[in-house]
Structure formats: structure tokens, C-alpha cells
Design an enzyme around this catalytic site. Structure first.
Site, mmCIF file in Angstrom:
data_model
loop_
_atom_site.group_PDB
_atom_site.id
_atom_site.type_symbol
_atom_site.label_atom_id
_atom_site.label_comp_id
_atom_site.label_asym_id
_atom_site.label_seq_id
_atom_site.Cartn_x
_atom_site.Cartn_y
_atom_site.Cartn_z
ATOM 1 N N LEU A 294 17.435 12.652 4.611
ATOM 2 C CA LEU A 294 18.194 12.496 3.363
ATOM 3 C C LEU A 294 17.542 11.522 2.385
ATOM 4 C CD1 LEU A 294 21.611 12.060 5.161
ATOM 5 C CD2 LEU A 294 20.592 14.178 4.331
ATOM 6 N N SER B 103 8.757 -7.871 -2.729
ATOM 7 C CA SER B 103 7.447 -8.494 -2.437
ATOM 8 C C SER B 103 7.554 -9.844 -1.741
ATOM 9 C CB SER B 103 6.602 -8.643 -3.709
ATOM 10 O OG SER B 103 6.482 -7.399 -4.347
ATOM 11 N N LYS B 104 8.613 -10.045 -0.978
ATOM 12 C CA LYS B 104 8.770 -11.295 -0.232
ATOM 13 C C LYS B 104 8.625 -11.058 1.261
ATOM 14 C CE LYS B 104 12.124 -13.380 -3.432
ATOM 15 N NZ LYS B 104 11.209 -14.329 -4.071
ATOM 16 N N VAL C 118 21.464 -8.838 -1.771
ATOM 17 C CA VAL C 118 20.023 -8.585 -1.952
ATOM 18 C C VAL C 118 19.752 -7.506 -2.997
ATOM 19 C CG1 VAL C 118 17.920 -7.827 -0.789
ATOM 20 C CG2 VAL C 118 19.646 -9.108 0.473
ATOM 21 N N LEU D 185 10.246 -9.121 3.073
ATOM 22 C CA LEU D 185 11.557 -8.974 3.699
ATOM 23 C C LEU D 185 11.632 -7.636 4.433
ATOM 24 C CD1 LEU D 185 13.826 -10.962 3.553
ATOM 25 C CD2 LEU D 185 14.790 -9.718 1.625
ATOM 26 N N ALA D 186 10.950 -6.621 3.894
ATOM 27 C CA ALA D 186 11.008 -5.293 4.490
ATOM 28 C C ALA D 186 10.506 -5.302 5.938
ATOM 29 C CB ALA D 186 10.232 -4.293 3.644
ATOM 30 N N HIS E 112 -2.773 -3.117 5.684
ATOM 31 C CA HIS E 112 -1.320 -3.079 5.880
ATOM 32 C C HIS E 112 -0.984 -4.130 6.920
ATOM 33 C CE1 HIS E 112 -0.426 0.465 3.449
ATOM 34 N NE2 HIS E 112 -1.569 0.944 3.878
ATOM 35 N N LYS E 113 -0.791 -5.363 6.463
ATOM 36 C CA LYS E 113 -0.621 -6.497 7.373
ATOM 37 C C LYS E 113 0.497 -6.268 8.367
ATOM 38 C CE LYS E 113 -0.885 -11.014 6.232
ATOM 39 N NZ LYS E 113 -0.645 -12.168 5.329
ATOM 40 N N PHE E 114 1.546 -5.579 7.901
ATOM 41 C CA PHE E 114 2.670 -5.314 8.814
ATOM 42 C C PHE E 114 2.422 -4.069 9.658
ATOM 43 C CE2 PHE E 114 6.702 -2.911 9.369
ATOM 44 C CZ PHE E 114 7.156 -3.644 10.459
HETATM 45 S S1 NHW Z 1 11.929 5.559 1.889
HETATM 46 C C1 NHW Z 1 12.790 4.617 0.692
HETATM 47 C C2 NHW Z 1 12.514 3.164 0.789
HETATM 48 N N1 NHW Z 1 13.263 2.454 -0.260
HETATM 49 C C3 NHW Z 1 12.917 2.437 -1.536
HETATM 50 O O1 NHW Z 1 11.900 2.960 -1.950
HETATM 51 C C4 NHW Z 1 13.879 1.716 -2.466
HETATM 52 C C5 NHW Z 1 13.193 0.870 -3.504
HETATM 53 N N2 NHW Z 1 12.261 -0.069 -2.888
HETATM 54 C C6 NHW Z 1 12.646 -1.155 -2.153
HETATM 55 O O2 NHW Z 1 13.803 -1.437 -1.944
HETATM 56 C C7 NHW Z 1 13.295 6.144 2.911
HETATM 57 C C8 NHW Z 1 11.524 -2.028 -1.610
HETATM 58 O O3 NHW Z 1 10.348 -1.768 -2.334
HETATM 59 C C9 NHW Z 1 11.282 -1.810 -0.096
HETATM 60 C C10 NHW Z 1 10.050 -2.636 0.346
HETATM 61 C C11 NHW Z 1 12.483 -2.278 0.718
HETATM 62 C C12 NHW Z 1 10.976 -0.329 0.247
HETATM 63 N N3 NHW Z 1 8.847 2.270 4.350
HETATM 64 O O4 NHW Z 1 9.276 -6.823 1.676
HETATM 65 P P1 NHW Z 1 7.933 -6.382 1.202
HETATM 66 C C13 NHW Z 1 13.616 5.052 3.926
HETATM 67 O O5 NHW Z 1 14.469 4.246 3.673
HETATM 68 C C14 NHW Z 1 5.883 -1.924 3.634
HETATM 69 C C15 NHW Z 1 8.197 1.492 5.253
HETATM 70 O O6 NHW Z 1 7.074 -7.460 0.628
HETATM 71 P P2 NHW Z 1 9.227 -4.830 -0.843
HETATM 72 C C16 NHW Z 1 12.860 5.031 5.219
HETATM 73 C C17 NHW Z 1 4.584 -2.190 2.855
HETATM 74 O O7 NHW Z 1 3.615 -1.187 3.141
HETATM 75 N N4 NHW Z 1 7.439 0.397 4.923
HETATM 76 O O8 NHW Z 1 8.022 -5.159 0.165
HETATM 77 C C18 NHW Z 1 12.579 3.616 5.696
HETATM 78 C C19 NHW Z 1 4.211 -3.573 3.385
HETATM 79 O O9 NHW Z 1 3.678 -3.495 4.718
HETATM 80 P P3 NHW Z 1 2.068 -3.511 4.935
HETATM 81 C C20 NHW Z 1 7.365 0.097 3.606
HETATM 82 O O10 NHW Z 1 8.665 -3.940 -1.886
HETATM 83 C C21 NHW Z 1 11.731 3.667 6.935
HETATM 84 C C22 NHW Z 1 5.583 -4.250 3.507
HETATM 85 O O11 NHW Z 1 6.558 -3.178 3.607
HETATM 86 C C23 NHW Z 1 8.009 0.863 2.615
HETATM 87 O O12 NHW Z 1 9.914 -6.074 -1.246
HETATM 88 C C24 NHW Z 1 11.404 2.287 7.444
HETATM 89 C C25 NHW Z 1 5.909 -5.081 2.266
HETATM 90 O O13 NHW Z 1 7.158 -5.676 2.441
HETATM 91 C C26 NHW Z 1 8.767 1.980 3.038
HETATM 92 N N5 NHW Z 1 9.405 2.783 2.175
HETATM 93 O O14 NHW Z 1 10.268 -3.993 0.060
HETATM 94 C C27 NHW Z 1 10.558 2.350 8.701
HETATM 95 N N6 NHW Z 1 7.747 0.314 1.422
HETATM 96 O O15 NHW Z 1 1.865 -3.261 6.413
HETATM 97 C C28 NHW Z 1 11.411 2.651 9.909
HETATM 98 C C29 NHW Z 1 6.954 -0.747 1.655
HETATM 99 O O16 NHW Z 1 1.481 -2.410 4.089
HETATM 100 C C30 NHW Z 1 10.562 2.596 11.160
HETATM 101 N N7 NHW Z 1 6.706 -0.894 2.959
HETATM 102 O O17 NHW Z 1 1.560 -4.861 4.500
HETATM 103 C C31 NHW Z 1 11.328 3.003 12.398
HETATM 104 C C32 NHW Z 1 12.329 1.921 12.810
HETATM 105 C C33 NHW Z 1 13.148 2.341 14.032
HETATM 106 C C34 NHW Z 1 12.278 2.374 15.265
HETATM 107 C C35 NHW Z 1 13.078 2.699 16.572
HETATM 108 C C36 NHW Z 1 12.271 2.830 17.876
HETATM 109 MG MG MG Z 2 10.825 -8.465 0.117
#
Ligand code: NHW
Ligand code: MG
Length: 359
Positions: free
Chosen positions: A359, A118-119, A112, A121-122, A3-5
Site C-alpha cells: 500500500l 536527515s537526523k 515528529v 532517525l529513520a 549507505h552507512k545504515f
Molecule cells: S516508502 C515511504 C517512506 N516514507 C516517505 O517517503 C515519507 C517522506 N519521507 C520521510 O518521512 C514505504 C523521510 O525522508 C524518511 C527518511 C523517514 C523516509 N526506506 O533519518 P534519516 C515505506 O514506508 C535511509 C528505507 O537521516 P530522513 C517502507 C537512507 O538511505 N530506508 O533520513 C519503509 C539512509 O540510510 P543509508 C530509507 O530523510 C520500509 C537513512 O535512511 C528510506 O530523515 C523501511 C537516512 O536516515 C526508505 N523509504 O528519514 C524498511 N528513506 O544506509 C523496513 C531513506 O543510505 C525494513 N532511508 O545511509 C524491514 C523491517 C522489518 C524487518 C523484520 C524482520
Molecule cells: Mg531523521
């Protein structure tokens, strides 16, 4: 899996799981706000940060549209959450919220969406929201996801109680089991028209102090739970049409509020069905039973949800929900994982040790 991030973030790492030499509590101490990075994180070319003004009808519609087409789908891509504009207003503006935390990314002219996956951006978005939260002197967070990340504090399961079995089967949400017919199925899930607990009624504004007391006493027993004050209860639990609904039991004798239950309303889009486009789902939120048996209280909530035309009632196996899930004919669904940011908990929690619903 690498998990690079997440390996760079102050969260419990898989390799440290169960290490008893580490103290429970914050992983990194707070730093002076002047030392928090003052400039936004860089985005790739052509993308720019925006702060979403959730008070603006227009922005709310835009965010709603983005989520409706790009947010969470089930494993088989048959359903996608369909948060309403009113729900987003509720979810994004609780007491103590900051406008600056509602971050969005835009590219020139285009919003967006799915195509930008997968860029990496998350991670930038998570770092940016973390930076903005740090600037408010807040150093911990709780979140949930369907995916495995370092390192869940608990793995929970969704359970589903059919209210409208015919539609649920028609849209593929569930299937007729062996030796089950549609008419037997409908009979199995049939609910009475009216609730059975005397004094059961919708929560009103004047109930806020009593409900807050009930909830605070109840949530105290869990390892992880929100610390609600009256303002929070007013925001999160006072009924708002098609967003959140709450009920109390007012003792007919003493007029004391003895029990409380609630659910929020989160429909899903049904993808690719000719007949139906929306699945109306209620989600169990917070329930406290001190006098009425929890089973009976939840049966009454099912009756109310059914009367309000929900197709399904969902509940996680958190708090004491296990005690009614089987009996009230819920069936198992997908998992939901709970996480803490910058807080070390030694042991994994059982769902019943969790007092938090997100939620
Ligand atoms: S969970 C719902 C999340 N949203 C969705 O599932 C919607 C559909 N998916 C997407 O939009 C409830 C994309 O797939 C998302 C990832 C944006 C999820 N949480 O940009 P890349 C919430 O909203 C990691 C955390 O290339 P992508 C809660 C992944 O492991 N990390 O991926 C949110 C990898 O890291 P790694 C997640 O598919 C809480 C990296 O992102 C994740 O284009 C957030 C890849 O990035 C997820 N659900 O975009 C955390 N999904 O280390 C809040 C993937 O493994 C933390 N990743 O390489 C706390 C902040 C506040 C702190 C205050 C002190
Ligand atoms: Mg992305």
C-alpha cells in the site's frame, strides 16, 4: 553511493549483486528470542518511543495528520498521499499484526514531522521495528520505496489511467499533448456507464472461500507473493467503503466465481491549487481472470471506478498488468522499488514475476 545504515543490515548489498556462489534464502538465520536485544534502541535526547494505539480514534487521527502533512510527495512536490483514518485502520491491523509494531517517536509535546529529516532517525526506527518483529519470531520482511537502497529485487513502474481528464489537466497531473484538444481528450477517456461482463458484481462475505481459492491458485505462479488464507482475504479484500473495493464474476450458469478484481482507495492532497484540494485515486490491487479476458475485466473495473467518481486509476506493471496497461490507455508514471529484508534472491525479478502489491 555509501549507505552507512543499509550496509550494516542483512539485505542484498550492491557489491554482491549477481554473485552465484551465495545460496538463495535467509541471509542471517533466526536466533533464540532470548538473544534478541530486550531493551528498545536509544533515541536522541528529548525523543521517546511510543506505541501508537491504532484502535483509538484519537491516535488514528494523529497518525493520519502526521502522514497527511509529511508523507510521500511526487518528484515535483505537487501531490502528497492523503491516507484516510479508515485506510490506516485497515492497513495497520491485518491478521497477525502486533500492536507493538506501530511505533512512533515523540519529542516532548511535539509530534515528529518534516523538520526532523536527515537526523538519522529513520535507521533507529527501522532497527526498533525490526527488533520488535524479531521478538515475534519473524525474520524476513518485504517493503517498497521510491528511493534506491541496497538492493532492489525488482523495479516497477506506476501507470495511470485518466478517468477525469479535465481535472487531471487543471491540477497539473498530466498535460494536453501536442495536437490534442480538451474535447478530444475527454472523448478519448470516456467510459460507458455500465459494466459489460454478465455476472459482474461486488464481492460479498460469502465469496471469501471462492476468492481465496482463486487467489491462491493464481499467486502460486509468482516468485514473490503473499500466502493469503481466508482470514487475510476477508481483511484485505472484502469491500470497505472508501478503503478497498472488490468485484467478482459469478457465472450466470454454474454460479461459480470465475474472476476477481480489486482496488484500494488512496487520495492525494493537491498542493497549492486554488480550485481543487484532493485527487481521488484508485490503485489496482489483486486481479485474477480465469474465464473473462483480463482486459475486459479491467475495463469493467475502470467503469466502476469512474462511476464512483475517482479521478484516476493507477496500476503497477506487476503480475499480468502489462497485458492491459497499453490497451486501456494507461500512461507511465513514477517508479516503485521492491525490497526484501534478510532474504537473498540471486536474480533481479521482472515486474511480471512479482505477485505482491504493497500500500
Ligand atoms: S516508502 C515511504 C517512506 N516514507 C516517505 O517517503 C515519507 C517522506 N519521507 C520521510 O518521512 C514505504 C523521510 O525522508 C524518511 C527518511 C523517514 C523516509 N526506506 O533519518 P534519516 C515505506 O514506508 C535511509 C528505507 O537521516 P530522513 C517502507 C537512507 O538511505 N530506508 O533520513 C519503509 C539512509 O540510510 P543509508 C530509507 O530523510 C520500509 C537513512 O535512511 C528510506 O530523515 C523501511 C537516512 O536516515 C526508505 N523509504 O528519514 C524498511 N528513506 O544506509 C523496513 C531513506 O543510505 C525494513 N532511508 O545511509 C524491514 C523491517 C522489518 C524487518 C523484520 C524482520
Ligand atoms: Mg531523521
Amino acid at each position: 553511493m555509501r549507505h552507512k545504515f543499509w550496509e550494516t543490515q542483512p539485505v542484498k548489498q550492491f557489491k554482491d549483486n549477481g554473485d552465484i556462489s551465495l545460496p538463495e534464502g535467509p541471509i542471517e538465520p533466526p536466533i533464540p528470542l532470548s538473544e534478541v536485544k530486550q531493551e528498545p534502541y536509544n533515541l536522541p535526547n528529548l525523543y521517546e518511543w511510543i506505541t501508537c494505539d491504532i484502535d483509538s480514534e484519537e491516535t488514528r487521527a494523529e497518525v493520519c495528520n502526521l502522514l497527511t502533512h509529511n508523507y510521500i510527495e511526487d518528484d515535483k512536490n505537487m501531490f502528497r498521499f492523503n491516507y484516510s483514518k479508515e485506510f490506516l485502520r485497515w492497513a495497520l491491523r491485518p491478521p497477525g499484526y502486533c500492536k507493538s509494531w506501530h511505533i512512533g517517536v515523540r519529542i516532548n509535546f511535539l509530534c515528529v514531522h518534516k523538520k526532523l529529516r536527515s537526523k538519522r532517525l529513520a535507521p533507529v526506527m527501522i532497527k526498533e521495528v525490526t527488533r520488535r518483529v524479531h521478538l515475534e519470531n519473524i525474520w524476513q520482511a518485504a517493503y517498497t520505496a521510491g528511493v534506491v537502497l541496497p538492493t532492489p529485487i525488482s523495479s516497477c513502474l506506476y501507470w495511470h489511467r485518466s478517468l477525469n481528464p479535465k481535472k487531471l489537466i487543471d491540477v497539473g497531473f498530466c498535460r494536453l499533448g501536442a495536437r490534442m484538444t480538451m474535447s478530444r481528450m475527454i472523448k478519448l477517456y470516456k467510459l460507458p456507464d455500465s459494466t459489460c461482463t454478465p455476472g459482474f458484481r461486488q464481492m460479498e462475505l460469502h465469496d471469501v472461500p471462492a476468492v481465496t481459492q482463486l487467489l491462491r491458485n493464481y499467486l502460486n505462479q509468482f516468485e514473490v507473493a503473499p500466502d493469503f488464507d481466508e482470514n487475510d482475504v476477508k481483511h484485505w479484500l472484502l469491500p470497505t467503503e472508501n478503503v478497498v473495493d472488490s468485484y467478482v464474476v459469478e457465472s450466470p450458469e454454474s454460479h461459480k466465481i470465475t474472476d476477481f478484481c480489486s482496488f484500494y482507495s488512496l487520495p492525494s492532497s493537491i498542493l497549492g491549487n486554488q480550485k481543487y484540494s484532493i485527487l481521488k485515486a484508485a490503485y489496482s490491487f489483486y486481479n485474477v481472470a480465469t474465464k473473462t479476458p483480463l482486459l475486459q475485466l479491467m475495463n469493467d473495473v475502470l467503469i466502476v471506478a469512474n462511476r464512483k467518481d475517482y479521478d484516476v486509476f493507477n496500476a503497477l506493471d506487476v503480475m499480468q498488468n502489462e497485458t492491459f496497461i497499453k490497451e486501456l490507455k494507461f500512461g507511465p508514471g513514477d517508479g516503485k522499488l521492491y525490497y526484501l529484508y534478510n532474504y537473498w534472491l540471486r536474480d533481479t525479478l521482472k515486474p511480471m514475476e512479482l505477485g505482491l502489491v504493497l500500500l
